[in-house]
Write an enzyme that holds these catalytic residues in place. Structure first.
Site, mmCIF file in Angstrom:
data_model
loop_
_atom_site.group_PDB
_atom_site.id
_atom_site.type_symbol
_atom_site.label_atom_id
_atom_site.label_comp_id
_atom_site.label_asym_id
_atom_site.label_seq_id
_atom_site.Cartn_x
_atom_site.Cartn_y
_atom_site.Cartn_z
ATOM 1 N N ALA A 49 81.880 28.187 32.640
ATOM 2 C CA ALA A 49 81.401 29.433 32.053
ATOM 3 C C ALA A 49 81.480 29.321 30.540
ATOM 4 O O ALA A 49 81.757 28.248 29.988
ATOM 5 C CB ALA A 49 82.216 30.613 32.567
ATOM 6 N N SER A 50 81.244 30.426 29.851
ATOM 7 C CA SER A 50 81.153 30.375 28.396
ATOM 8 C C SER A 50 82.489 30.069 27.727
ATOM 9 O O SER A 50 82.526 29.485 26.648
ATOM 10 C CB SER A 50 80.604 31.696 27.865
ATOM 11 O OG SER A 50 81.411 32.776 28.312
ATOM 12 N N LEU A 51 83.618 30.436 28.365
ATOM 13 C CA LEU A 51 84.924 30.258 27.738
ATOM 14 C C LEU A 51 85.676 29.025 28.231
ATOM 15 O O LEU A 51 86.485 28.463 27.496
ATOM 16 C CB LEU A 51 85.801 31.494 27.976
ATOM 17 C CG LEU A 51 85.316 32.821 27.408
ATOM 18 C CD1 LEU A 51 86.347 33.911 27.688
ATOM 19 C CD2 LEU A 51 85.066 32.708 25.911
ATOM 20 N N ALA A 52 85.434 28.634 29.472
ATOM 21 C CA ALA A 52 86.244 27.567 30.062
ATOM 22 C C ALA A 52 85.502 26.935 31.224
ATOM 23 O O ALA A 52 84.455 27.429 31.662
ATOM 24 C CB ALA A 52 87.589 28.124 30.532
ATOM 25 N N GLN A 53 86.058 25.836 31.721
ATOM 26 C CA GLN A 53 85.541 25.222 32.934
ATOM 27 C C GLN A 53 86.695 24.933 33.877
ATOM 28 O O GLN A 53 87.851 24.840 33.457
ATOM 29 C CB GLN A 53 84.756 23.948 32.617
ATOM 30 C CG GLN A 53 85.528 22.858 31.917
ATOM 31 C CD GLN A 53 84.588 21.767 31.408
ATOM 32 O OE1 GLN A 53 83.584 22.044 30.762
ATOM 33 N NE2 GLN A 53 84.936 20.508 31.718
ATOM 34 N N VAL A 54 86.373 24.820 35.158
ATOM 35 C CA VAL A 54 87.399 24.710 36.193
ATOM 36 C C VAL A 54 87.319 23.352 36.868
ATOM 37 O O VAL A 54 86.227 22.891 37.244
ATOM 38 C CB VAL A 54 87.250 25.835 37.234
ATOM 39 C CG1 VAL A 54 88.320 25.705 38.316
ATOM 40 C CG2 VAL A 54 87.329 27.207 36.566
ATOM 41 N N LYS A 68 91.891 25.712 35.114
ATOM 42 C CA LYS A 68 90.926 26.288 34.183
ATOM 43 C C LYS A 68 91.289 25.833 32.770
ATOM 44 O O LYS A 68 92.384 26.117 32.288
ATOM 45 C CB LYS A 68 90.962 27.823 34.293
ATOM 46 C CG LYS A 68 89.997 28.557 33.391
ATOM 47 C CD LYS A 68 90.077 30.072 33.665
ATOM 48 C CE LYS A 68 89.157 30.859 32.770
ATOM 49 N NZ LYS A 68 89.225 32.320 33.054
ATOM 50 N N ASP A 202 84.987 42.289 34.106
ATOM 51 C CA ASP A 202 83.965 41.260 34.261
ATOM 52 C C ASP A 202 83.746 40.890 35.730
ATOM 53 O O ASP A 202 83.889 39.731 36.119
ATOM 54 C CB ASP A 202 84.367 40.018 33.466
ATOM 55 C CG ASP A 202 83.175 39.143 33.115
ATOM 56 O OD1 ASP A 202 82.041 39.630 33.222
ATOM 57 O OD2 ASP A 202 83.385 37.983 32.722
#
Length: 457
Positions: A49-54, A68, A202
């Site tokens: 996503a825009s802030l982080a990846q998993v 994350k 969200d």
């Protein structure tokens, strides 16, 4: 619609950070590389996503987890982006001094630092789990947080399987009823907002997973980075605003002509709107002397026209129409275009916390539509939650006296009105279930609190 479909990728398919960038963040946070912390760590993200990846990983003892990891450049860019947006708004106001939207910049300035602190997300997750457990048990799951493997930029949690809540066909394949799933989601979020004043800001489809456990649907709520706590007064006014839509004004008491009978308490709606500080200068100019700002916020909350909320029909079936999605979106687009300046006034004057409730409300309606459910379901579930909150005396709206200062008769009348509103809504839910499932199935569901009905208890 092309824009909407393109932007859907931002939910969980945004551009990814490289393996080296992820290792750099983990090294800065723990002083170790991923292979020194986990027994296995997949360098390919399962979502971004825009802030982080998993990333999928396993702890030293072999437990499967989701890790994350924040994108490395975010903290440097976040302040720059809000500054640029503020400069753009200031430039527009040079030409158009009346242009609002300051609330958007203010929300970004407050929200982004919170979302970038994963320790706060961990705290929110633990709190949400506690608030939901008593009412929903194992039907709503919040991933377990591994505190010893988490920092402000890395969050390690239990790995949870499931499909996105927008995937109606997969939900059916699981053996779940999409409408039941949509109701369960609306019920959980309404409970958080109105009973506890805790708003998940969200709830997009990428943050809600669905699976089947113990012969019933189970939701997994992800991404707890941004919450907002509502104070008692705002919750009270919001409950009054919603409840006013379902308190019938009796014609014989009000002596209204039949063609002017109101099915909602417009006075209560207006009072609650004023308590929230909502006002539209544009509406005052368009309809001089009418004081109609409250009609906009009521329409924005329900996605229905004011005429539908108050004057159309003499029962709750005014909310239950047979419009197709195309009809609804066309009508909604036309109304937004016509009343855009008034809507912007409402967004500018309403409490900032309410903005996030509006966002959540729209997201819930969108999920309901995507699952082929009835738009009325979200409205009714929200109403039931608001009425229960007022009946339990958990909040006190603006301008109301406390129970001690009220007379016995006044308290009794108020509770009677709320009880009647609650009964009307519950009976109408039964009516919609009969229309959908037939009388026998709907009756058995209600008698044994099973299926769709169980999510409303």
């Amino acid at each position: 619609m092309d824009y909407v479909n393109t932007m859907k990728g931002c939910f969980d398919d945004a551009p990814t950070s490289t393996r080296q960038e992820i290792e750099k963040v983990i090294l800065e946070e723990f002083g170790k590389l991923p292979e020194d912390i986990f027994s296995s760590f997949d360098p390919e993200p399962i979502a971004s996503a825009s802030l982080a990846q998993v990333h999928r990983a396993k702890t030293i003892d072999g437990t499967e987890v989701a890790v994350k990891v924040q994108h490395s450049h975010l903290r440097r860019m976040a302040g720059t982006e809000t500054t640029i947006l503020q400069l753009i708004l200031d430039a527009i106001r040079v030409v158009h001094p009346e242009f609002g939207m300051q609330w958007l910049v203010d929300e970004m300035k407050e929200g982004i630092p919170k979302e970038l602190n994963f320790i706060e997300e961990a705290d929110n997750a633990d709190k949400t789990r506690e608030l939901l457990h008593e009412k929903f048990g194992d039907t709503v799951v919040i991933p377990r947080i591994y505190r010893d493997l988490s920092t402000s930029r890395v969050l390690t949690m239990s790995f949870e399987e499931g499909c996105k809540i927008s995937e109606a066909d997969e939900i059916k394949r699981q053996g779940n009823n999409p409408r039941e799933v949509a109701r369960l989601l609306s019920s959980a979020f309404s409970h958080l907002i109105f009973s506890h004043g805790f708003v998940h800001c969200d709830p997009h489809p990428g943050n809600v997973l669905v699976r089947r456990r113990n012969d019933k649907p189970q939701l997994v709520l992800l991404d707890h980075g941004l919450y907002r706590a509502l104070d008692e007064r705002l919750r009270g006014d919001l409950c009054e605003l919603w409840t006013g839509k379902f308190l019938l004004i009796q014609r014989r008491l009000k002596k209204l002509p039949k063609d002017l009978e109101s099915t909602a308490d417009s006075t209560k709606i207006k009072k609650a709107s004023e308590g929230l500080g909502i006002h539209s200068k544009w509406m005052d100019e368009k309809f001089p002397g009418k004081e109609l700002s409250h009609t906009l916020i009521a329409a924005m909350l329900t996605g229905k026209e004011w005429s539908t909320i108050v004057w159309n029909g003499d029962a709750l079936d005014r909310f239950d129409n047979n419009d197709t999605d195309e009809d609804h979106h066309l009508a909604l687009t036309n109304h937004v275009t016509e009343y855009l300046h008034g809507i912007l006034d409402v967004l500018e004057t309403c409490p900032r916390d309410l903005l996030l409730v509006l966002k959540t409300n729209d997201a819930l309606r969108s999920v309901t539509w995507s699952l082929g459910g009835l738009s009325v379901d979200t409205i009714l579930i929200t109403a039931l939650s608001c009425i229960r909150t007022l009946m339990n005396g958990e909040v006190r709206p603006t301008g109301t006296k406390n129970k001690i200062s009220k007379s016995w008769l006044s308290n009794t009348r108020e509770r009677w009105d709320l009880a009647m509103a609650y009964a009307r809504v519950r009976l109408f839910v039964f009516y919609t279930d009969v229309k959908t499932h037939g009388f026998v199935t709907a009756s058995l569901d209600w008698l044994f609190s099973r299926g769709v009905t169980a999510t409303l208890l």
